[in-house]
Write a protein that holds these residues in place. Sequence first.
Motif, short mmCIF file in Angstrom:
data_model
loop_
_atom_site.label_atom_id
_atom_site.label_comp_id
_atom_site.label_asym_id
_atom_site.label_seq_id
_atom_site.Cartn_x
_atom_site.Cartn_y
_atom_site.Cartn_z
N THR A 227 1.06 -1.18 0.17
CA THR A 227 -0.13 0.31 -0.34
C THR A 227 1.09 1.36 -0.07
N THR A 228 2.39 1.06 0.22
CA THR A 228 3.46 2.05 -0.34
C THR A 228 4.27 1.86 -0.12
N LEU B 146 -0.98 -4.15 -5.75
CA LEU B 146 -0.37 -2.18 -5.19
C LEU B 146 -1.89 -2.05 -5.07
N VAL B 147 -1.61 -1.13 -4.18
CA VAL B 147 -3.81 -0.90 -3.45
C VAL B 147 -3.41 0.31 -2.85
N THR B 148 -4.48 1.02 -2.78
CA THR B 148 -5.27 1.45 -1.67
C THR B 148 -6.09 0.87 -0.12
N ALA B 149 -6.24 1.38 0.21
CA ALA B 149 -8.12 1.32 1.10
C ALA B 149 -7.59 0.27 1.26
N GLY C 202 -8.53 -2.93 -0.53
CA GLY C 202 -8.83 -2.72 -1.78
C GLY C 202 -8.70 -1.63 -2.76
N THR D 118 -7.56 1.32 -6.30
CA THR D 118 -7.54 1.39 -7.59
C THR D 118 -6.14 2.65 -6.51
N PRO D 119 -4.94 2.37 -6.89
CA PRO D 119 -3.90 3.74 -6.42
C PRO D 119 -4.08 4.39 -7.15
N SER D 120 -3.39 5.73 -6.45
CA SER D 120 -3.13 7.15 -7.19
C SER D 120 -2.04 6.95 -8.04
N MET E 271 1.37 6.82 -7.08
CA MET E 271 2.21 5.97 -5.78
C MET E 271 2.28 4.66 -7.37
#
Length: 237
Positions: free
Chosen positions: A17-18, A35-38, A43, A45-47, A50
């Motif tokens: 996530t980072t 790679l994920v966010t939230a 999970g 979509t990441p920016s 990122m």
Amino acid sequence: MPITHQRERVVLEVIATTVADAQAAARGGADRLELVTAMGEGGLTPSIGMIEAVVEAVTIPVNVIVRPHSRSFIYDSNDYSVMLLDVRAAKRAGANAVVIGMLTPSHEVDRDGLQRAIDAADGMPLTFHRAFDEARDLPEALDVLLGFEAVTNVLTSGGKPSVLDAQAQIETLVQRAAHTHCTVLAGAGLTVDRVADFVSATRVRAVHFGSGVRVDGKGLAPVDENKVRRVRTLLDA
């Protein structure tokens, strides 16, 4: 002299996530990142920033989730507009693959939506994510996905909250996908202690770790490089 058969390496995919997660997973011996966010929402979509930063920071493949919200896996036309933009953007940002999944209101694979994502990916492979586990018939859903050459992995917990409770289901899916272009990627609930027995029992050739390789086993904690290394050692033993 006896003939020795080299055993195929079990692929280890770790959720990041980072940038620090990505680097720790890579140092520990992960073969690939998701790679994920939230992560607490399963999970999203990441920016773009990122994605670009993680691709720059590691040498292993970075698969990027494309999921616009956590309401459901049944998407409307606006959702698809966003998802297709994100698929193209992820590819431009250096993603190895996108991780995506979509269902019809009757909980079958949304073939039309999947084909649109494949077209947007323009040759980039896809992993079909755990939307698969909400399909009404998992073997049938797998057969549908096997009809799409671009789908190279299916992430599944065998329809259970924890994949450790779905050994028989995973074994069945692994047999069904054998000798195809698509790999069953077993994930959700895997732990360092139980991964070796699980792989032996199911013959799965790819595993996916989230909380199981994080500090204190907590989903929102950082990736623990030593846990990743321990899993890699167990898989290689």
